[in-house]
Every structure is written in C-alpha cells, then in structure tokens.
Design a protein around this motif. Structure first.
Motif, short mmCIF file in Angstrom:
data_model
loop_
_atom_site.label_atom_id
_atom_site.label_comp_id
_atom_site.label_asym_id
_atom_site.label_seq_id
_atom_site.Cartn_x
_atom_site.Cartn_y
_atom_site.Cartn_z
N VAL A 116 10.46 -7.38 3.38
CA VAL A 116 10.09 -6.73 4.64
C VAL A 116 8.62 -7.06 4.90
O VAL A 116 7.76 -6.72 4.10
CB VAL A 116 10.28 -5.20 4.56
CG1 VAL A 116 9.88 -4.55 5.87
CG2 VAL A 116 11.71 -4.84 4.20
N THR A 117 8.35 -7.74 6.03
CA THR A 117 6.97 -8.09 6.39
C THR A 117 6.57 -7.30 7.62
O THR A 117 7.26 -7.32 8.64
CB THR A 117 6.83 -9.60 6.66
OG1 THR A 117 7.18 -10.30 5.46
CG2 THR A 117 5.40 -9.97 7.05
N PRO A 135 -0.56 -10.49 6.65
CA PRO A 135 0.53 -9.53 6.87
C PRO A 135 1.02 -8.93 5.56
O PRO A 135 1.00 -9.59 4.52
CB PRO A 135 1.62 -10.36 7.54
CG PRO A 135 0.88 -11.47 8.20
CD PRO A 135 -0.27 -11.79 7.26
N LEU A 136 1.46 -7.70 5.62
CA LEU A 136 1.91 -6.96 4.44
C LEU A 136 3.38 -7.26 4.18
O LEU A 136 4.22 -7.03 5.04
CB LEU A 136 1.70 -5.46 4.67
CG LEU A 136 2.15 -4.51 3.58
CD1 LEU A 136 1.31 -4.71 2.32
CD2 LEU A 136 2.03 -3.08 4.06
N THR A 137 3.71 -7.81 3.00
CA THR A 137 5.10 -8.07 2.62
C THR A 137 5.45 -7.23 1.41
O THR A 137 4.76 -7.28 0.39
CB THR A 137 5.33 -9.56 2.31
OG1 THR A 137 5.07 -10.32 3.50
CG2 THR A 137 6.76 -9.82 1.88
N LEU A 138 6.51 -6.45 1.56
CA LEU A 138 7.01 -5.61 0.48
C LEU A 138 8.49 -5.93 0.27
O LEU A 138 9.08 -6.68 1.02
CB LEU A 138 6.83 -4.13 0.85
CG LEU A 138 5.39 -3.68 1.12
CD1 LEU A 138 5.37 -2.27 1.68
CD2 LEU A 138 4.56 -3.73 -0.15
N TYR A 139 9.08 -5.34 -0.76
CA TYR A 139 10.48 -5.59 -1.11
C TYR A 139 11.27 -4.30 -1.04
O TYR A 139 10.84 -3.28 -1.57
CB TYR A 139 10.57 -6.21 -2.52
CG TYR A 139 9.79 -7.49 -2.60
CD1 TYR A 139 10.38 -8.70 -2.25
CD2 TYR A 139 8.45 -7.49 -2.98
CE1 TYR A 139 9.65 -9.88 -2.29
CE2 TYR A 139 7.73 -8.67 -3.02
CZ TYR A 139 8.34 -9.85 -2.67
OH TYR A 139 7.61 -11.01 -2.69
N ALA A 140 12.43 -4.36 -0.36
CA ALA A 140 13.25 -3.17 -0.19
C ALA A 140 13.75 -2.69 -1.54
O ALA A 140 14.35 -3.44 -2.30
CB ALA A 140 14.42 -3.46 0.74
N SER A 141 13.47 -1.43 -1.83
CA SER A 141 13.93 -0.85 -3.09
C SER A 141 15.17 0.00 -2.88
O SER A 141 15.93 0.23 -3.82
CB SER A 141 12.81 -0.01 -3.72
OG SER A 141 12.37 0.99 -2.82
N VAL A 150 19.39 2.51 10.29
CA VAL A 150 19.13 1.96 8.96
C VAL A 150 17.84 2.58 8.45
O VAL A 150 16.84 2.61 9.15
CB VAL A 150 18.99 0.42 9.00
CG1 VAL A 150 18.54 -0.12 7.65
CG2 VAL A 150 20.29 -0.23 9.42
N THR A 151 17.88 3.08 7.23
CA THR A 151 16.70 3.65 6.58
C THR A 151 16.46 2.88 5.30
O THR A 151 17.38 2.68 4.52
CB THR A 151 16.92 5.15 6.26
OG1 THR A 151 17.29 5.82 7.45
CG2 THR A 151 15.67 5.78 5.69
N THR A 152 15.22 2.47 5.10
CA THR A 152 14.89 1.71 3.89
C THR A 152 13.50 2.08 3.39
O THR A 152 12.65 2.51 4.15
CB THR A 152 15.00 0.19 4.13
OG1 THR A 152 14.78 -0.49 2.89
CG2 THR A 152 13.99 -0.28 5.14
N SER A 153 13.32 1.91 2.10
CA SER A 153 12.01 2.05 1.47
C SER A 153 11.67 0.71 0.84
O SER A 153 12.52 0.11 0.19
CB SER A 153 12.02 3.13 0.40
OG SER A 153 12.23 4.39 0.98
N ALA A 154 10.45 0.27 1.05
CA ALA A 154 10.03 -1.02 0.49
C ALA A 154 8.77 -0.80 -0.33
O ALA A 154 7.88 -0.05 0.06
CB ALA A 154 9.76 -2.02 1.61
N THR A 155 8.72 -1.47 -1.48
CA THR A 155 7.57 -1.33 -2.39
C THR A 155 7.13 -2.69 -2.89
O THR A 155 7.81 -3.69 -2.71
CB THR A 155 7.94 -0.46 -3.62
OG1 THR A 155 9.01 -1.10 -4.31
CG2 THR A 155 8.33 0.94 -3.22
N LEU A 156 5.97 -2.70 -3.54
CA LEU A 156 5.52 -3.90 -4.25
C LEU A 156 6.14 -3.85 -5.63
O LEU A 156 5.55 -3.36 -6.58
CB LEU A 156 3.99 -3.91 -4.37
CG LEU A 156 3.21 -4.26 -3.13
CD1 LEU A 156 1.72 -4.07 -3.37
CD2 LEU A 156 3.46 -5.69 -2.72
N THR A 157 7.38 -4.32 -5.74
CA THR A 157 8.10 -4.18 -7.01
C THR A 157 7.59 -5.12 -8.09
O THR A 157 7.80 -4.88 -9.26
CB THR A 157 9.60 -4.42 -6.81
OG1 THR A 157 9.77 -5.71 -6.22
CG2 THR A 157 10.21 -3.36 -5.93
N ASP A 158 6.94 -6.20 -7.73
CA ASP A 158 6.49 -7.18 -8.70
C ASP A 158 4.98 -7.09 -8.93
O ASP A 158 4.35 -8.06 -9.28
CB ASP A 158 6.88 -8.59 -8.23
CG ASP A 158 6.88 -9.58 -9.38
OD1 ASP A 158 7.07 -9.14 -10.53
OD2 ASP A 158 6.68 -10.77 -9.13
#
Length: 179
Positions: A116-117, A135-141, A150-158
């Motif tokens: 998700v960017t 731009p901020l890029t995160l990953y949907a957790s 649609v509801t999603t949460s995205a984090t910096l998983t790595d």
C-alpha cells in the motif's frame, strides 16, 4: 513518515483557496492483473472526481507515467511515530467495486504481501508528481471486505531487515574514508 516538499508544506501552512492536498492510495499485489495479463494496481483518490497524476520516477509500477486514480471515499489514519512501535496505516475504502473485492480475494491465499503506497498530490498541479519527498509504502497485515467496504491495516513488516543507517558509506561515494 514521509517528508514534505516545499510546495506541500506551503499548502498546509497557508491553506490557499485555489489549491489543496489530494490523498491517494495505490494497492499492489502480483495477482492484481487485467484481462491482458498486465499488472493492474488499485489506485484511488479521496475526492469526488478521478485524478490524472504523474507518478514519481522510481515508482514500482508505471514509473514517471501519468496514471488514473479513481474517485473513492476512503478514510485513513496515518501512522504515529512512537518509539518502539512499528508504524501502522489504517484504511477504510467505501463503495468499492466488485473488481476490487475480487482482486483482494485472489490475493488472500498468496504468500506475497499486499503493498500500500500513500501519496499526496497538489490539486492545482497533479502533473508535477507526488509532493512527498518519498511516498510512504507499507504492507497490508490484515484486510476485511464486505460487499461495499474494504478495511485494511498496513505496517512496516520488514523493519527488522532494514539497514541502519539506511545510507551505506563507501569509499566510492566518500573518498575521504580511504586510509
């Protein structure tokens, strides 16, 4: 968090009547493809009209191209920058199409993460590109879909595998380091 360009900082500081910030999201996954087999990211803008805007030169898809962001009502909560906690972006997309829900259903059983960017554009000049320096890029957790939302949460998983500092000092870039 992403840093701002000078133009975006001026909009936030002065609130001009003829210019404002357009928040956009780009959601990517290898299973998001069109009928021709080409990557088909989900691109949305929080506005009442679609947005034609130029992406940054190093964008993951369509780098430097002008692309269409579909007008969709969405809510998001930007990540807080608290010590000891990974940043998390909470997003709710309302009135999504069947195509978006289908893309997300296809991605559920895959091992690759949904990216998700978040980008900000100036309404007066979207052709100038995103106004975030990066731009901020995160990953949907997590993600949950209903017929229209649609509801999603995205984090910096790595975050644990990121180099710190992120810039590597080499003798090629910094000859003064050579002894």
């Amino acid at each position: 968090m992403a840093t701002l360009s000078q133009a975006l900082a001026e909009i936030y500081a002065s609130n001009p009547q003829d210019d404002y910030v357009l928040n956009t999201l780009e959601i990517r996954h290898p299973t998001f493809i069109d009928k021709a087999g080409n990557p088909a990211p989900i691109r949305v803008v929080a506005d009442h009209e679609p947005l034609q805007a130029k992406l940054e030169a190093d964008a993951p898809l369509n780098a430097g191209d002008s692309v269409q962001f579909e007008a969709v009502a969405f809510n998001f909560k930007l990540p807080s920058m608290e010590e000891g906690q990974a940043p998390q972006l909470d997003v709710t997309l309302d009135g999504v199409s069947r195509e978006v829900v289908s893309h997300l259903e296809n991605a559920v059983g895959q091992t690759e993460q949904i990216e998700v960017t978040y980008r900000r554009f100036r309404a007066a000049d979207p052709a100038a590109g995103p106004q975030d320096v990066e731009p901020l890029t995160l990953y949907a957790s997590s993600a949950k879909a209903t017929l229209t939302q649609v509801t999603t949460s995205a984090t910096l998983t790595d975050i644990h595998n990121k180099a710190f500092p992120s810039r590597i000092y080499t003798t090629t870039d910094f000859p003064g380091l050579n002894r």
